[in-house]
Design a protein around this motif. Sequence first.
Motif, PDB file in Angstrom:
ATOM      1  N   GLY A  67       0.822  -1.202   0.000  1.00 30.20           N
ATOM      2  CA  GLY A  67       0.000   0.000   0.000  1.00 30.20           C
ATOM      3  C   GLY A  67       0.859   1.257   0.000  1.00 30.20           C
ATOM      4  N   ALA A  68       0.191   2.378  -0.013  1.00 30.67           N
ATOM      5  CA  ALA A  68       0.874   3.682  -0.120  1.00 30.67           C
ATOM      6  C   ALA A  68       1.262   4.189   1.274  1.00 30.67           C
ATOM      7  N   THR A  69       2.433   3.738   1.735  1.00 30.15           N
ATOM      8  CA  THR A  69       2.945   4.240   3.010  1.00 30.15           C
ATOM      9  C   THR A  69       3.677   5.557   2.762  1.00 30.15           C
ATOM     10  N   LEU A  70       3.818   6.345   3.807  1.00 29.87           N
ATOM     11  CA  LEU A  70       4.522   7.623   3.666  1.00 29.87           C
ATOM     12  C   LEU A  70       5.952   7.425   3.161  1.00 29.87           C
ATOM     13  N   PRO A  71       6.725   6.481   3.727  1.00 29.93           N
ATOM     14  CA  PRO A  71       8.076   6.273   3.190  1.00 29.93           C
ATOM     15  C   PRO A  71       8.076   5.894   1.707  1.00 29.93           C
ATOM     16  N   MET A  72       7.079   5.113   1.298  1.00 29.04           N
ATOM     17  CA  MET A  72       7.012   4.718  -0.108  1.00 29.04           C
ATOM     18  C   MET A  72       6.704   5.914  -0.995  1.00 29.04           C
ATOM     19  N   VAL A  73       5.775   6.744  -0.583  1.00 29.72           N
ATOM     20  CA  VAL A  73       5.436   7.938  -1.364  1.00 29.72           C
ATOM     21  C   VAL A  73       6.654   8.850  -1.482  1.00 29.72           C
ATOM     22  N   ILE A  74       7.397   8.991  -0.400  1.00 31.73           N
ATOM     23  CA  ILE A  74       8.614   9.816  -0.413  1.00 31.73           C
ATOM     24  C   ILE A  74       9.642   9.211  -1.371  1.00 31.73           C
ATOM     25  N   GLN A  75       9.805   7.894  -1.324  1.00 31.36           N
ATOM     26  CA  GLN A  75      10.770   7.231  -2.214  1.00 31.36           C
ATOM     27  C   GLN A  75      10.375   7.405  -3.681  1.00 31.36           C
ATOM     28  N   ILE A  76       9.104   7.230  -3.975  1.00 31.51           N
ATOM     29  CA  ILE A  76       8.635   7.400  -5.355  1.00 31.51           C
ATOM     30  C   ILE A  76       8.876   8.832  -5.814  1.00 31.51           C
ATOM     31  N   ASN A  77       8.510   9.790  -4.982  1.00 26.30           N
ATOM     32  CA  ASN A  77       8.697  11.206  -5.318  1.00 26.30           C
ATOM     33  C   ASN A  77      10.174  11.512  -5.573  1.00 26.30           C
ATOM     34  N   HIS A  78      11.023  11.036  -4.701  1.00 20.93           N
ATOM     35  CA  HIS A  78      12.468  11.285  -4.840  1.00 20.93           C
ATOM     36  C   HIS A  78      13.023  10.635  -6.113  1.00 20.93           C
ATOM     37  N   THR A  79      12.651   9.394  -6.345  1.00 21.69           N
ATOM     38  CA  THR A  79      13.157   8.666  -7.507  1.00 21.69           C
ATOM     39  C   THR A  79      12.743   9.332  -8.812  1.00 21.69           C
ATOM     40  N   ILE A  80      11.468   9.668  -8.921  1.00 23.28           N
ATOM     41  CA  ILE A  80      10.966  10.272 -10.155  1.00 23.28           C
ATOM     42  C   ILE A  80      11.545  11.667 -10.361  1.00 23.28           C
ATOM     43  N   SER A  81      11.540  12.483  -9.316  1.00 22.25           N
ATOM     44  CA  SER A  81      12.046  13.850  -9.468  1.00 22.25           C
ATOM     45  C   SER A  81      13.545  13.856  -9.753  1.00 22.25           C
ATOM     46  N   SER A  82      14.295  12.981  -9.104  1.00 24.52           N
ATOM     47  CA  SER A  82      15.739  12.892  -9.377  1.00 24.52           C
ATOM     48  C   SER A  82      15.987  12.493 -10.822  1.00 24.52           C
ATOM     49  N   TRP A  83      15.228  11.526 -11.300  1.00 27.97           N
ATOM     50  CA  TRP A  83      15.379  11.083 -12.687  1.00 27.97           C
ATOM     51  C   TRP A  83      15.109  12.240 -13.633  1.00 27.97           C
ATOM     52  N   LEU A  84      13.994  12.906 -13.434  1.00 27.15           N
ATOM     53  CA  LEU A  84      13.627  13.986 -14.342  1.00 27.15           C
ATOM     54  C   LEU A  84      14.670  15.095 -14.346  1.00 27.15           C
ATOM     55  N   ILE A  85      15.115  15.468 -13.178  1.00 24.81           N
ATOM     56  CA  ILE A  85      16.084  16.560 -13.083  1.00 24.81           C
ATOM     57  C   ILE A  85      17.457  16.126 -13.583  1.00 24.81           C
ATOM     58  N   ASN A  86      17.989  15.056 -13.017  1.00 17.88           N
ATOM     59  CA  ASN A  86      19.359  14.654 -13.343  1.00 17.88           C
ATOM     60  C   ASN A  86      19.486  14.073 -14.744  1.00 17.88           C
ATOM     61  N   HIS A  87      18.594  13.210 -15.109  1.00 18.02           N
ATOM     62  CA  HIS A  87      18.726  12.568 -16.413  1.00 18.02           C
ATOM     63  C   HIS A  87      18.522  13.580 -17.545  1.00 18.02           C
ATOM     64  N   ILE A  88      17.474  14.335 -17.456  1.00 18.81           N
ATOM     65  CA  ILE A  88      17.190  15.289 -18.536  1.00 18.81           C
ATOM     66  C   ILE A  88      18.244  16.389 -18.587  1.00 18.81           C
ATOM     67  N   MET A  89      18.608  16.904 -17.446  1.00 15.94           N
ATOM     68  CA  MET A  89      19.556  18.022 -17.411  1.00 15.94           C
ATOM     69  C   MET A  89      20.975  17.604 -17.800  1.00 15.94           C
ATOM     70  N   ARG A  90      21.328  16.345 -17.544  1.00 17.46           N
ATOM     71  CA  ARG A  90      22.704  15.926 -17.822  1.00 17.46           C
ATOM     72  C   ARG A  90      22.795  15.003 -19.030  1.00 17.46           C
ATOM     73  N   VAL A  91      22.150  13.869 -18.917  1.00 15.76           N
ATOM     74  CA  VAL A  91      22.309  12.843 -19.943  1.00 15.76           C
ATOM     75  C   VAL A  91      21.638  13.251 -21.252  1.00 15.76           C
ATOM     76  N   ASP A  92      20.398  13.690 -21.159  1.00 12.49           N
ATOM     77  CA  ASP A  92      19.708  14.114 -22.382  1.00 12.49           C
ATOM     78  C   ASP A  92      20.321  15.388 -22.959  1.00 12.49           C
TER      79      ASP A  92
END
Length: 67
Positions: free
Chosen positions: A34-59
């Motif tokens: 289920g959607a626990t607070l730690p899980m929501v935080i992990q999902i948010n961190h993972t997705i936002s890090s990907w969008l920022i780091n991958h797009i800004m650097r790799v792409d």
Amino acid sequence: QQRIQYPKYIQHKELHDQFIEKVTQMKEELLKNGATLPMVIQINHTISSWLINHIMRVDADLKNYIK
């Protein structure tokens, strides 16, 4: 990327594959526990890090190669 012979294609694809794997693991955990607070935080961190780091650097590197 293959068509334009981007020299970092394999590394770029590997990053995408790793991201897909991570998202798949999080989805499985979310469905199992289920959607626990730690899980929501992990999902948010993972997705936002990907969008920022991958797009800004790799792409951005790919964009520079295309130019």
